[in-house]
Design an enzyme around this catalytic site. Structure first.
Site, PDB file in Angstrom:
ATOM      1  N   GLY A 122      -5.289  -1.686 -10.341  1.00 17.02           N
ATOM      2  CA  GLY A 122      -5.949  -2.110  -9.106  1.00 17.02           C
ATOM      3  C   GLY A 122      -6.075  -3.619  -9.020  1.00 17.02           C
ATOM      4  O   GLY A 122      -6.754  -4.241  -9.837  1.00 17.02           O
TER       5      GLY A 122
ATOM      6  N   HIS B 154     -19.581 -37.491   3.291  1.00 16.04           N
ATOM      7  CA  HIS B 154     -18.366 -37.901   2.587  1.00 16.04           C
ATOM      8  C   HIS B 154     -18.744 -38.420   1.210  1.00 16.04           C
ATOM      9  O   HIS B 154     -19.705 -39.157   1.099  1.00 16.04           O
ATOM     10  CB  HIS B 154     -17.660 -39.009   3.367  1.00 16.04           C
TER      11      HIS B 154
ATOM     12  N   GLY C 274     -34.660  10.354  -8.115  1.00 17.48           N
ATOM     13  CA  GLY C 274     -35.250  10.991  -6.944  1.00 17.48           C
ATOM     14  C   GLY C 274     -34.312  12.027  -6.359  1.00 17.48           C
ATOM     15  O   GLY C 274     -33.109  11.791  -6.227  1.00 17.48           O
TER      16      GLY C 274
ATOM     17  N   ILE D 236     -12.391  -6.502  -7.785  1.00 23.59           N
ATOM     18  CA  ILE D 236     -12.904  -6.350  -9.150  1.00 23.59           C
ATOM     19  C   ILE D 236     -11.790  -6.553 -10.172  1.00 23.59           C
ATOM     20  O   ILE D 236     -11.963  -7.245 -11.178  1.00 23.59           O
ATOM     21  CB  ILE D 236     -13.615  -4.976  -9.308  1.00 23.59           C
TER      22      ILE D 236
ATOM     23  N   GLY E 101      -7.569  -5.250  -6.639  1.00 19.08           N
ATOM     24  CA  GLY E 101      -8.589  -5.530  -5.637  1.00 19.08           C
ATOM     25  C   GLY E 101      -9.526  -6.616  -6.160  1.00 19.08           C
ATOM     26  O   GLY E 101      -9.209  -7.311  -7.134  1.00 19.08           O
TER      27      GLY E 101
ATOM     28  N   VAL F  48       0.195   4.143 -10.841  1.00 23.38           N
ATOM     29  CA  VAL F  48      -0.018   4.687 -12.183  1.00 23.38           C
ATOM     30  C   VAL F  48       0.005   6.210 -12.127  1.00 23.38           C
ATOM     31  O   VAL F  48      -0.667   6.818 -11.297  1.00 23.38           O
ATOM     32  CB  VAL F  48      -1.348   4.171 -12.770  1.00 23.38           C
TER      33      VAL F  48
END
Ligand code: FAD
Ligand code: AMP
Length: 474
Positions: A190, A453, A121, A194, A192, A247
């Site tokens: 990274g 419990h 779209g 992911i 993070g 990096v």
């Protein structure tokens, strides 16, 4: 030209949920989506179902079972010598999970009378949208007219110039969900959400994983006590996490990738078989034609919206990853529902202050509300209850005693301000804290609530007791 009350652009968890809710509210609704799966078939569900939340969790669950068999089963008296790994089958199962769920959304669209316009779209003047069909025998572009437009075009993996993705040796999260062999040496840029989830998957399956993270602090947005403990546990599991490692370049030949990075100690190199670039995600407005209609973006490329998700254009809303706020599927869906309701009735609400976060490592990390460091920097007086899973009967019986639940409450009113969990099933346990905070509950409200419990949820009860300095089991 076809006309709809609502046209949604994008069918991820933001867009498809918005479309269903709009249709439920009696609005004639279409949803434009051009995603094609690797077989070239049109698919709904966006990043989350196709290459995000769902496939990553399928592989996290499969690899968790494998790691259990390899490292923990013997402790339970289960001997599993000879257990082998069939990566193709594991990936095949993940693909079937994705297919079932994405087809399920097509079924939901039929049930609710949402018309799926297969294609991309592009915004056109006067609340019109040009749809460019995709796939075999795709027809000519055509226009539809919308009373209201909801943009939910999501996000795509961020790129960094020193590590260009070639989809063979240097991949993004999508590529890392489809490896056909376990890389012997795996690099990840990274640390993070992911990076840690994908690192966990492949480390459990046998890769030797090095994660390079530019920041000096591990999981900077997470409560420090939880992050410090999580870092220790993940390192012990074999993830070689190198902080303060920026990096600067990569060089690959057909066999391996050499990653250059800089630390305070100087220039370093790492040689791996595969490299995953997991440096975050960026808003996806590439096919939207924002310039054609003067749709305003902010300085980081997100569609600019007000607190009601309204853009600068009348009757045009935007939701999910393509706008400000956490890039989470449930945040996208809640915005989708709120916007559909606003269009239908003038009112809609998202509980932004109580959006839960989850990182699906094992143990899992989950939190809602503010961290201890945030409360300190805001000068808020607070009390703390911390209950370790080592003292939970159920956690011990199950064999998952690492981690804790930490509750932070306002010192004056006892209102709960944040709950932080590192532990088994943290992703499920956090729901109770979200509900409590949604109702502006106090630690005492939770302390007065009966918990079955033996369950892991008793640890939440104990953390609430801890706020008043009266834990029973620790
Ligand atoms: P998306 O899901 O990105 O969907 C946008 C859709 O819009 C896409 O289908 C795209 O094809 C379509 N589109 C784009 N442009 C157009 C256009 N012009 N016309 C038509 N269609 C268009 N979040 C969680 O909450 N929990 C998790 O466990 C989690 N795990 C993740 C794991 C990974 C590996 C990744 C990559 C992400 C994960 N996320 C997770 C994040 C989550 O996937 C996103 O927050 C979520 O998908 C955002 O939803 P959305 O609807 O805004 O966008
Ligand atoms: P997230 O936004 O949670 O997906 O995390 C992405 C992580 O990648 C962040 O912690 C960034 O600091 C990290 N990152 C971004 N660029 C680099 C880089 N060049 N080298 C190492 N880490 C990076």
């Amino acid at each position: 030209m076809k006309k709809f009350d609502v046209v949604v652009i994008g069918a991820g968890p933001g867009g498809y949920v918005a479309a269903i809710r709009a249709a439920q509210l009696g609005l004639s609704t279409a949803c434009i989506e051009g995603w094609q799966n690797p077989e070239g078939k049109a698919a709904l569900g966006g990043t989350c179902l196709n290459v995000g939340c769902i496939p990553s969790k399928a592989l996290l669950d499969s690899s968790h079972h494998y790691a259990f068999i390899k490292t923990e089963a013997a402790e339970h008296g289960i001997h599993s010598q000879g257990a082998t790994l069939d990566v193709n089958r594991m990936i095949g199962r993940k693909d079937r999970v994705v297919q079932t769920l994405t087809q399920g959304i097509a079924g939901l669209f039929r049930k609710h009378n949402v018309e799926w316009l297969q294609g991309w779209g592009t915004l056109a003047p006067e609340n019109r949208i040009e749809v460019t069909p995709v796939g075999d025998g795709a027809g000519e572009p055509y226009l539809v007219e919308a009373g209201h437009v909801i943009i939910a075009t999501g996000s795509v993996p961020a790129r960094i110039p020193p590590a260009p993705v070639d989809d063979v040796q240097i991949v993004d999260s999508t590529g890392a969900l489809a490896f056909r062999d376990v890389p012997r040496r795996l690099g990840i840029i990274g640390a993070g959400v992911i990076g840690l989830e994908l690192g966990s998957v492949w480390a459990r399956l046998g890769s030797s994983v090095v994660i390079l993270e530019a920041l000096d602090e591990f999981l900077a947005p997470v409560d420090r006590q939880i992050a410090t403990e999580a870092e220790k546990i993940l390192r012990k599991q074999g993830l070689d996490i190198r902080l303060g490692a920026r990096v600067t370049g990569t060089a690959s030949n057909n066999r391996e990738v050499t990653v250059s990075y800089e630390t305070p100690e100087g220039k370093q190199q790492l040689v791996v078989d595969k490299l995953i670039v997991a440096v975050g995600r960026r808003p996806n407005t590439s096919r939207l034609g924002a310039d054609r209609v003067d749709l305003k973006l902010d300085e980081r490329g997100f569609i600019a919206v007000d607190e009601h998700c309204l853009t600068n254009l009348p009757n045009v809303y935007a939701i999910g990853d393509v706008v400000r706020g956490p890039m989470l599927a449930h945040k996208a869906s809640e915005e989708g529902v709120a916007v559909a309701e606003r269009i239908a009735s003038g009112a809609g609400h998202v509980g932004y202050a109580t959006i839960p976060w989850v990182i699906y490592t094992w143990p899992e990390i989950a939190w809602v509300g503010r961290t201890e460091q945030e409360l300190k920097s805001e000068g808020v007086e607070y009390t703390t209850g911390v209950f370790p899973f080592a003292a939970s009967g159920r956690a011990r019986a199950a064999g998952g005693t690492a981690g804790m639940i930490k509750m932070l409450a306002d010192a004056g009113s006892d209102r709960v301000l944040g709950v932080h969990i590192l532990g088994p099933n943290a992703s499920e346990l956090i729901a109770e804290a979200v509900l409590l905070m949604q109702f502006d509950g106090t630690a005492e409200d939770l302390a007065l609530t009966v918990h079955a419990h033996p369950t892991l949820s008793e640890a939440m009860h104990e953390a609430a007791l801890g706020v008043a300095g009266r834990m029973l089991h620790f």
